[in-house]
Scaffold this motif. Structure first.
Motif, PDB file in Angstrom:
ATOM      1  N   UNK A 136      -2.121 -10.896  -8.335  1.00  0.00           N
ATOM      2  CA  UNK A 136      -1.981  -9.442  -8.219  1.00  0.00           C
ATOM      3  C   UNK A 136      -1.889  -9.030  -6.754  1.00  0.00           C
ATOM      4  N   UNK A 137      -0.985  -8.092  -6.486  1.00  0.00           N
ATOM      5  CA  UNK A 137      -0.854  -7.475  -5.168  1.00  0.00           C
ATOM      6  C   UNK A 137      -0.884  -5.953  -5.318  1.00  0.00           C
ATOM      7  N   UNK A 138      -1.393  -5.242  -4.319  1.00  0.00           N
ATOM      8  CA  UNK A 138      -1.463  -3.776  -4.413  1.00  0.00           C
ATOM      9  C   UNK A 138      -0.086  -3.141  -4.516  1.00  0.00           C
ATOM     10  N   UNK A 139      -0.056  -1.882  -4.961  1.00  0.00           N
ATOM     11  CA  UNK A 139       1.214  -1.185  -5.147  1.00  0.00           C
ATOM     12  C   UNK A 139       1.934  -0.935  -3.827  1.00  0.00           C
ATOM     13  N   UNK A 140       1.330  -0.166  -2.921  1.00  0.00           N
ATOM     14  CA  UNK A 140       1.991   0.125  -1.652  1.00  0.00           C
ATOM     15  C   UNK A 140       1.417  -0.756  -0.548  1.00  0.00           C
ATOM     16  N   UNK A 141       2.302  -1.137   0.364  1.00  0.00           N
ATOM     17  CA  UNK A 141       1.867  -2.008   1.458  1.00  0.00           C
ATOM     18  C   UNK A 141       1.027  -1.248   2.479  1.00  0.00           C
ATOM     19  N   UNK A 142       1.219   0.058   2.602  1.00  0.00           N
ATOM     20  CA  UNK A 142       0.325   0.883   3.406  1.00  0.00           C
ATOM     21  C   UNK A 142      -0.698   1.517   2.485  1.00  0.00           C
ATOM     22  N   UNK A 143      -1.963   1.300   2.794  1.00  0.00           N
ATOM     23  CA  UNK A 143      -3.034   1.884   2.012  1.00  0.00           C
ATOM     24  C   UNK A 143      -3.907   2.777   2.861  1.00  0.00           C
ATOM     25  N   UNK A 144      -4.985   3.226   2.262  1.00  0.00           N
ATOM     26  CA  UNK A 144      -5.968   4.060   2.955  1.00  0.00           C
ATOM     27  C   UNK A 144      -7.324   3.397   2.856  1.00  0.00           C
TER      28      UNK A 144
END
Length: 385
Positions: A58-66
């Motif tokens: 699994x990888x996060x949706x957006x490459x820039x996060x908060x």
């Protein structure tokens, strides 16, 4: 830690370098000010997303996060209203990867982050939180922490299986959401002197408790991925050798200013196992935007001011800003699945998003390598128009 905040003026940095000064010239704006975004925007400035990989982790949706630490009062106080405005700005700007922890403000960050996220379907964002500390309410004196105006809770370390499952349930209740995508074993790391025992003993506790429990939770479909959220590489590397994690949040370890050890030693060992990296503190807690603080209370290394000034001068020559260069540099390696700079104001969120949409010329990265300011083999962004 000093409360003064300094704003980096790139033109002044270039002049300082020309004068052979090792330090950047700085001014002192109000707290929360942001370094102006400079450079030519790409034709498509939408935030990059991770493409699902068949059979991959699994990888996060957006490459820039908060990153959620500022929402819990790291470095300076943050009100509920300011946190809500920051989260709303992040969502409006297209950020869909969010990281928080029970530790951040002793529950404050989770509550504040959930105020926005519970309005959206869980499938529309990636949410990570952490385990390792359990919170209990108290009317008595609080333990000493570095959080500003934390919630009235006490904390105790617990890396057991039962403690891990309770921690996840408590986080869901504070957040007011239906699921966590990623759960990270938090601060089980050599530099954490608050553990009450050597970190290796706590790791043994987690190896028998938290790690197999998180694997079960992943198999049950309660979470999608697990890993470690740490400021040093040793626990992450030991975990991939002894267990089956999916993702690591490596804070304080990969930045445009300091990256060679992580690039050459940590990243290859994680990539070999298919484990991706969320880069925490890509701006070194503000040092790469001109603040006179380095990470989270660490003294500024003697070599850092001169190197920062030199990189800033190269930025000036190519018409970009240091924040933009730093964020895109941290995002470039294949093993990196997201970068999660923290933000405490909507303006900081929007500035980080704007930075990801700038087309940085290839000559900029070539000059940094020629001047030996970044590693010769460091991955850099493609120069897209």
């Amino acid at each position: 830690m000093t409360s003064r905040r300094h704003f980096l003026t790139l033109a002044a940095a270039g002049a300082a370098l020309a004068a052979a000064s090792p330090l950047m010239a700085q001014s002192s704006p109000a707290p929360g000010s942001v370094l102006p975004t400079r450079g030519t925007p790409r034709a498509n400035t939408a935030l990059a997303t991770n493409t699902p990989r068949p059979g991959g982790r699994f990888r996060p949706l957006t490459r820039l996060g908060l990153g959620g630490a500022p929402l819990g009062g790291s470095l300076a106080p943050t009100t509920d209203e300011a946190a809500h405005a920051t989260m709303a700005a992040a969502w409006a700007a297209g950020i869909r990867t969010f990281d928080t922890s029970p530790w951040y403000g002793l529950g404050l960050s989770e509550r504040r982050m959930g105020r926005e996220l519970h309005n959206h379907p869980a499938a529309d964002y990636t949410l990570s939180s952490k385990t390792g500390r359990l919170l209990t309410g108290t009317a008595g004196p609080l333990q000493k922490t570095n959080w500003h105006d934390p919630a009235p809770f006490r904390y105790a370390y617990d890396y057991s299986a039962a403690g891990t499952r309770r921690s996840v349930e408590d986080s869901l209740n504070r957040l007011g959401v239906s699921q966590l995508d990623i759960v990270l074993i938090h601060d089980l790391s050599p530099e954490n002197k608050d553990l009450g025992m050597p970190w290796e003993q706590r790791f043994a506790e987690a190896a028998k408790g938290a790690m197999p429990e998180l694997t079960r939770m992943r198999e049950e479909g309660l979470i999608k991925a697990w890993g470690f959220g740490v400021n040093r590489p040793q626990p992450a590397l030991r975990a991939v050798a002894e267990a089956d994690p999916d993702i690591m949040l490596l804070a304080c370890q990969y930045s445009i200013l300091d990256h060679e050890a992580t690039l050459h030693e940590t990243f290859p060992k994680l990539a070999e196992k298919g484990v991706s990296v969320m880069v925490g503190s890509p701006l070194l807690a503000g040092y790469l935007t001109g603040r006179e603080r380095y990470l989270y209370g660490s003294p500024i290394p003697e070599w850092a001011p001169a190197k920062r000034a030199k990189i800033a001068a190269v930025c000036e020559r190519h018409g970009i800003d240091l924040r933009t260069a730093a964020l895109q540099f941290a995002d470039a390696p294949e093993v990196v699945s997201s970068i999660i700079p923290g933000a405490r104001t909507p303006e900081q969120v929007r500035a980080n998003v704007a930075s990801m949409g700038i087309a940085i010329p290839a000559d900029f990265w070539a000059e940094l390598k020629q001047e030996k300011l970044i590693a010769a083999d460091a991955p850099v962004p493609a120069s897209l128009g």
